[in-house]
Design a protein around this motif. Structure first.
Motif, PDB file in Angstrom:
ATOM      1  N   ALA A  27      11.284  -1.531   5.873  1.00 28.32           N
ATOM      2  CA  ALA A  27      10.617  -0.360   5.298  1.00 28.32           C
ATOM      3  C   ALA A  27      11.284   0.023   3.980  1.00 28.32           C
ATOM      4  N   ALA A  28      12.625  -0.021   3.946  1.00 25.09           N
ATOM      5  CA  ALA A  28      13.348   0.286   2.710  1.00 25.09           C
ATOM      6  C   ALA A  28      12.984  -0.704   1.606  1.00 25.09           C
ATOM      7  N   TYR A  29      12.818  -1.964   1.966  1.00 25.69           N
ATOM      8  CA  TYR A  29      12.450  -2.993   0.999  1.00 25.69           C
ATOM      9  C   TYR A  29      11.102  -2.673   0.359  1.00 25.69           C
ATOM     10  N   TYR A  30      10.090  -2.409   1.183  1.00 22.53           N
ATOM     11  CA  TYR A  30       8.752  -2.183   0.633  1.00 22.53           C
ATOM     12  C   TYR A  30       8.623  -0.819  -0.047  1.00 22.53           C
ATOM     13  N   GLU A  31       9.403   0.166   0.363  1.00 19.96           N
ATOM     14  CA  GLU A  31       9.415   1.442  -0.353  1.00 19.96           C
ATOM     15  C   GLU A  31       9.914   1.238  -1.782  1.00 19.96           C
ATOM     16  N   ASP A  32      10.949   0.430  -1.949  1.00 25.52           N
ATOM     17  CA  ASP A  32      11.460   0.151  -3.290  1.00 25.52           C
ATOM     18  C   ASP A  32      10.453  -0.651  -4.103  1.00 25.52           C
ATOM     19  N   MET A  33       9.727  -1.547  -3.457  1.00 24.30           N
ATOM     20  CA  MET A  33       8.708  -2.326  -4.160  1.00 24.30           C
ATOM     21  C   MET A  33       7.598  -1.416  -4.677  1.00 24.30           C
ATOM     22  N   VAL A  34       7.161  -0.472  -3.856  1.00 23.77           N
ATOM     23  CA  VAL A  34       6.126   0.473  -4.275  1.00 23.77           C
ATOM     24  C   VAL A  34       6.612   1.294  -5.465  1.00 23.77           C
ATOM     25  N   ALA A  35       7.857   1.772  -5.368  1.00 25.25           N
ATOM     26  CA  ALA A  35       8.402   2.586  -6.455  1.00 25.25           C
ATOM     27  C   ALA A  35       8.560   1.787  -7.743  1.00 25.25           C
ATOM     28  N   GLU A  36       8.887   0.526  -7.638  1.00 22.41           N
ATOM     29  CA  GLU A  36       9.138  -0.315  -8.816  1.00 22.41           C
ATOM     30  C   GLU A  36       7.852  -0.738  -9.509  1.00 22.41           C
ATOM     31  N   PHE A  37       6.825  -1.066  -8.716  1.00 26.34           N
ATOM     32  CA  PHE A  37       5.639  -1.692  -9.318  1.00 26.34           C
ATOM     33  C   PHE A  37       4.353  -0.893  -9.149  1.00 26.34           C
ATOM     34  N   GLY A  38       4.420   0.241  -8.455  1.00 25.25           N
ATOM     35  CA  GLY A  38       3.235   1.072  -8.294  1.00 25.25           C
ATOM     36  C   GLY A  38       2.175   0.462  -7.387  1.00 25.25           C
ATOM     37  N   LEU A  39       2.584  -0.316  -6.395  1.00 26.91           N
ATOM     38  CA  LEU A  39       1.632  -0.954  -5.486  1.00 26.91           C
ATOM     39  C   LEU A  39       1.152   0.033  -4.427  1.00 26.91           C
ATOM     40  N   THR A  40       0.062  -0.323  -3.780  1.00 31.05           N
ATOM     41  CA  THR A  40      -0.457   0.462  -2.662  1.00 31.05           C
ATOM     42  C   THR A  40      -0.240  -0.328  -1.385  1.00 31.05           C
ATOM     43  N   ILE A  41       0.791   0.039  -0.617  1.00 29.78           N
ATOM     44  CA  ILE A  41       1.103  -0.637   0.640  1.00 29.78           C
ATOM     45  C   ILE A  41       0.836   0.340   1.779  1.00 29.78           C
ATOM     46  N   GLU A  42      -0.040  -0.042   2.683  1.00 31.53           N
ATOM     47  CA  GLU A  42      -0.443   0.815   3.796  1.00 31.53           C
ATOM     48  C   GLU A  42       0.122   0.263   5.108  1.00 31.53           C
ATOM     49  N   ALA A  43       0.637   1.163   5.925  1.00 35.28           N
ATOM     50  CA  ALA A  43       1.162   0.768   7.240  1.00 35.28           C
ATOM     51  C   ALA A  43       0.393   1.463   8.354  1.00 35.28           C
ATOM     52  N   THR A  44      -0.856   1.831   8.086  1.00 32.19           N
ATOM     53  CA  THR A  44      -1.645   2.592   9.048  1.00 32.19           C
ATOM     54  C   THR A  44      -2.078   1.715  10.216  1.00 32.19           C
ATOM     55  N   GLY A  45      -2.344   2.375  11.339  1.00 28.84           N
ATOM     56  CA  GLY A  45      -2.869   1.682  12.512  1.00 28.84           C
ATOM     57  C   GLY A  45      -1.764   1.047  13.338  1.00 28.84           C
ATOM     58  N   PRO A  46      -2.060   0.753  14.607  1.00 30.50           N
ATOM     59  CA  PRO A  46      -1.059   0.110  15.464  1.00 30.50           C
ATOM     60  C   PRO A  46      -0.813  -1.333  15.045  1.00 30.50           C
ATOM     61  N   ASN A  47       0.370  -1.813  15.353  1.00 37.45           N
ATOM     62  CA  ASN A  47       0.724  -3.193  15.056  1.00 37.45           C
ATOM     63  C   ASN A  47       0.443  -4.050  16.288  1.00 37.45           C
ATOM     64  N   PHE A  48      -0.653  -4.806  16.260  1.00 36.56           N
ATOM     65  CA  PHE A  48      -1.020  -5.659  17.384  1.00 36.56           C
ATOM     66  C   PHE A  48      -0.488  -7.087  17.221  1.00 36.56           C
ATOM     67  N   GLY A  49       0.381  -7.308  16.241  1.00 37.86           N
ATOM     68  CA  GLY A  49       0.956  -8.626  16.057  1.00 37.86           C
ATOM     69  C   GLY A  49       0.270  -9.421  14.963  1.00 37.86           C
ATOM     70  N   SER A  50       0.821 -10.608  14.690  1.00 38.01           N
ATOM     71  CA  SER A  50       0.356 -11.400  13.550  1.00 38.01           C
ATOM     72  C   SER A  50      -1.065 -11.915  13.728  1.00 38.01           C
ATOM     73  N   ASP A  51      -1.462 -12.256  14.953  1.00 44.89           N
ATOM     74  CA  ASP A  51      -2.819 -12.775  15.148  1.00 44.89           C
ATOM     75  C   ASP A  51      -3.865 -11.730  14.784  1.00 44.89           C
ATOM     76  N   ALA A  52      -3.646 -10.485  15.229  1.00 38.35           N
ATOM     77  CA  ALA A  52      -4.590  -9.415  14.904  1.00 38.35           C
ATOM     78  C   ALA A  52      -4.573  -9.125  13.402  1.00 38.35           C
TER      79      ALA A  52
END
Length: 315
Positions: A202-227
């Protein structure tokens, strides 16, 4: 239950004579008799009957013998579990399909004689606690941000930078690109439901958002890689980041695309953590193997957060 009395009982049962059992155990025959008597008092039954040829097991003794043998085997395994030269090397990886798991498979192929236990813990705090308690010998982690330093007794070294790629479905606006720049990702929705607040990723992607202005969403449950793959394949508006060496399999009709990211290329820093006083002989073998076989990190044109700096061994 006293293991010496159990061990004496098994020796006497195998020998058929208290005198022979005493010789095997390097004690007196009187000591064998006292131990057997103490065990019989504890169990409330007679275990032996005297015969012309020595001692024979009673029915109760015959019933107890296999359990006594198992007690001694369990005790031996318990002792072996804390003798570092005789127990498996226990290493934590984040997930079974991760690059870290691949590194451990490579180590196992190079050193098949070293017994391994590979576990999957949750975050860096859990991993550090397990290292300090002796539950594991080492962990692959992205060493967390400066406001959460590692304890002084935990060593770490950055061993591997894993290139991140953009993963899209066939109808995504960037699906046909041979590569995309970080600037081109601005305004696109990057969906990563596996991000958990407070973790090192989470710390990694927070810094990425702050550095490059990306839109990263973590909404919804995590049902794993297949989902995750199913959703990205079916949703033109969504893409996700995926490690280049993360092992993924999806149906052919998904039409997913792995697209290199450039200017700069984001890489996820993997470090190996271990306790300064860990004496397991295979731990140094693992560290040497990683140093010799894993490509150098910090390549030009790559990006990691400012806190992902190399930590020297023996700080």
């Amino acid at each position: 239950m006293d293991l010496d009395t159990v061990r004496t009982f098994v020796a006497a049962a195998d020998a058929g004579q208290f005198q022979e059992a005493a010789a095997e155990l390097a004690v007196t025959q009187q000591a064998v008799s006292k131990r057997i008597a103490a065990l019989e008092r504890e169990l409330g039954v007679r275990l032996f009957t005297r015969t012309a040829r020595g001692s024979g097991l009673t029915i109760d003794g015959q019933a107890f013998l296999p359990h006594a043998r198992e007690l001694l085997r369990v005790a031996e395994r318990a002792v072996a579990s804390v003798h570092t030269g005789r127990r498996p090397l226990r290493v934590d990886v984040i997930a079974s399909r991760s690059a870290q798991s691949g590194l451990m498979r490579g180590f196992h192929r190079a050193y098949p004689e070293i017994e391994l236990d590979v576990v999957m813990l949750f975050d860096v705090d859990t991993a550090v606690a397990a290292i300090r308690s002796g539950a594991i010998d080492a962990s692959f982690r992205a060493v967390a941000a400066p406001d959460r330093p590692l304890p002084d007794d935990i060593e770490s070294v950055r061993v591997f930078d894993e290139t991140l790629q953009l993963l899209t479905g066939p109808a995504h606006a960037l699906a046909g690109a041979r590569s995309v720049t970080m600037a081109q990702l601005v305004g696109h929705r990057i969906w990563m439901p596996g991000i958990v607040p407070g973790t090192e990723w989470a710390a990694y992607y927070e810094d990425m958002v702050a550095e490059f202005g990306l839109t990263i969403e973590a909404t919804g449950p995590n049902f794993g890689s297949d989902a995750l793959l199913d959703t990205v394949a079916d949703t033109p508006a969504l893409a996700t980041f995926m490690g280049e060496q993360t092992r993924l399999v999806w149906p052919a009709d998904h039409g997913l695309r792995r697209i290199p990211v450039t200017d700069p290329t984001p890489v996820y820093p993997h470090s190996l953590l271990w306790h300064r006083d860990n004496p397991h002989p295979a731990l140094s073998t693992l560290r040497a193997h990683l140093a010799a076989t894993v490509a150098a990190h910090g390549a030009a044109g790559t990006w990691v957060p400012d806190w992902a700096v190399r930590r020297a061994v023996g700080r």
